[in-house]
Design a protein around this motif. Structure first.
Motif, short mmCIF file in Angstrom:
data_model
loop_
_atom_site.label_atom_id
_atom_site.label_comp_id
_atom_site.label_asym_id
_atom_site.label_seq_id
_atom_site.Cartn_x
_atom_site.Cartn_y
_atom_site.Cartn_z
N UNK A 232 33.31 12.35 34.32
CA UNK A 232 33.94 11.16 33.78
C UNK A 232 33.92 11.21 32.27
N UNK A 233 34.93 10.60 31.65
CA UNK A 233 34.97 10.50 30.19
C UNK A 233 34.99 9.04 29.77
N UNK A 234 34.01 8.65 28.97
CA UNK A 234 33.93 7.29 28.44
C UNK A 234 33.47 7.35 26.99
N UNK A 235 32.88 6.25 26.51
CA UNK A 235 32.43 6.24 25.11
C UNK A 235 31.56 5.02 24.83
N UNK A 236 30.82 5.12 23.75
CA UNK A 236 30.13 3.97 23.15
C UNK A 236 30.42 4.04 21.66
N UNK A 237 30.23 2.94 20.95
CA UNK A 237 30.62 2.86 19.55
C UNK A 237 29.44 2.58 18.63
N UNK A 238 29.66 2.91 17.37
CA UNK A 238 28.74 2.60 16.28
C UNK A 238 29.34 1.47 15.46
N UNK A 239 28.50 0.56 14.98
CA UNK A 239 28.96 -0.49 14.07
C UNK A 239 28.45 -0.19 12.67
N UNK A 240 29.38 -0.10 11.73
CA UNK A 240 29.02 0.10 10.33
C UNK A 240 28.76 -1.24 9.69
N UNK A 241 27.59 -1.36 9.05
CA UNK A 241 27.23 -2.60 8.38
C UNK A 241 26.95 -2.28 6.92
N UNK A 242 27.87 -2.57 5.99
CA UNK A 242 27.66 -2.25 4.57
C UNK A 242 26.36 -2.78 4.02
N UNK A 243 25.97 -3.97 4.47
CA UNK A 243 24.72 -4.55 3.98
C UNK A 243 23.52 -3.71 4.32
N UNK A 244 23.48 -3.23 5.58
CA UNK A 244 22.37 -2.39 6.00
C UNK A 244 22.35 -1.08 5.24
N UNK A 245 23.54 -0.51 5.01
CA UNK A 245 23.63 0.74 4.28
C UNK A 245 23.11 0.58 2.86
N UNK A 246 23.54 -0.47 2.18
CA UNK A 246 23.11 -0.68 0.81
C UNK A 246 21.61 -0.92 0.72
N UNK A 247 21.06 -1.67 1.69
CA UNK A 247 19.62 -1.90 1.71
C UNK A 247 18.86 -0.59 1.87
N UNK A 248 19.34 0.25 2.78
CA UNK A 248 18.69 1.54 3.02
C UNK A 248 18.76 2.42 1.78
N UNK A 249 19.90 2.43 1.10
CA UNK A 249 20.05 3.24 -0.10
C UNK A 249 19.12 2.75 -1.21
N UNK A 250 18.96 1.44 -1.34
CA UNK A 250 18.05 0.91 -2.36
C UNK A 250 16.61 1.33 -2.08
N UNK A 251 16.24 1.31 -0.80
CA UNK A 251 14.88 1.73 -0.43
C UNK A 251 14.64 3.19 -0.77
N UNK A 252 15.71 3.98 -0.68
CA UNK A 252 15.60 5.40 -0.99
C UNK A 252 15.78 5.68 -2.49
#
Length: 255
Positions: A232-252
């Motif tokens: 069978x072929x199906x899928x699941x998705x990722x949600x991009x959250x700019x806020x989470x990305x920016x927070x992670x980048x600041x921590x790094x």
């Protein structure tokens, strides 16, 4: 609108066999293993997109009906091409005002954790006769007693992995956004002498990683580049959250 339950994975790194076919000195070789880094929190659906969820997109006139074997609403939708999956992601993004997309091969492998399995290797072979390598791969998979399981199971039927995702490597294979690649490794065994992406074919994850034409809806109808076609072929998705990305980048310390 209500969307699937999500799992949020913390940033991290892991060793990952690269997707595609690799040659060295005109012979097929095992994929190189690269240290991959997930630099920001990864939000990914706990379950594969269900038949009832996909049906809302069909009802809106945005998605084509799936060629699904199941009529159970909470079973994963199957019989969808890569194009169908991307259309659903675009529709969900427009309906929710959020950014949804297919995961990359790296993201899927990170989320799959201990259940990820790379390509079945066929060993070295003559690049002018790829059928010999594919036959070896087929025999290897047959030896693993992989039996066809054509009826998609209800969500949660295959339990959860160590990261909290359900039904990873169950009987539904999942599209990713990663293109099939054909690469030649340099004589030093490290650098790539050449690299060609074929984005008419994408990586599919499940019992192991394989590759499918974008237009294939039913894996058994053909198009699988290596190994036995998926059930069978199906899928699941990722949600991009700019806020989470920016927070992670600041921590790094990168923003």
């Amino acid at each position: 609108m209500a969307v699937s339950e999500l799992v949020v994975l913390a940033p991290g790194s892991f060793d990952h066999p690269q997707p595609g076919e690799f040659l060295k000195e005109n012979h097929s070789v095992a994929a190189p293993v690269v240290r991959e880094v997930i630099g920001a929190p990864l939000e990914i659906m706990k379950y594969q997109v269900s038949l009832s969820e996909y049906a809302r997109c069909v009802a809106d006139g945005a998605c084509k009906p799936a060629d699904s074997r199941s009529r159970i609403g909470n079973a994963p939708v199957t019989g969808v091409s890569h194009i169908d999956a991307e259309t659903y992601a675009a529709w969900l993004s427009s309906r929710t005002g959020e950014a949804w997309r297919l995961p990359t091969d790296v993201e899927w492998a990170y989320a799959a954790g201990e259940r990820f399995r790379a390509d079945i290797e066929g060993g070295e072979s003559d690049p002018n006769n790829p059928a010999r390598r594919w036959l070896t791969q087929y025999r290897t998979e047959a030896a693993l007693a992989r039996k066809p399981d054509p009826e998609p199971r209800a969500q949660g039927a295959f339990g959860t992995n160590s990261k909290g995702l359900a039904d990873i490597a169950g009987n539904v294979w999942e599209w990713t956004s990663t293109c099939y690649s054909h690469a030649t490794i340099g004589s030093d065994g490290r650098r790539m002498a050449s690299w060609i992406d074929n984005c008419g074919v994408h990586a599919v994850e499940g019992f192991h990683r394989t590759y499918m034409s974008n237009f294939i809806r039913d894996g058994k109808s053909g198009g699988c580049a290596v190994g036995t076609p998926p059930d069978n072929l199906g899928f699941r998705l990722v949600r991009d959250r700019p806020g989470l990305v920016q927070t992670a980048l600041r921590r790094l310390g990168l923003s």
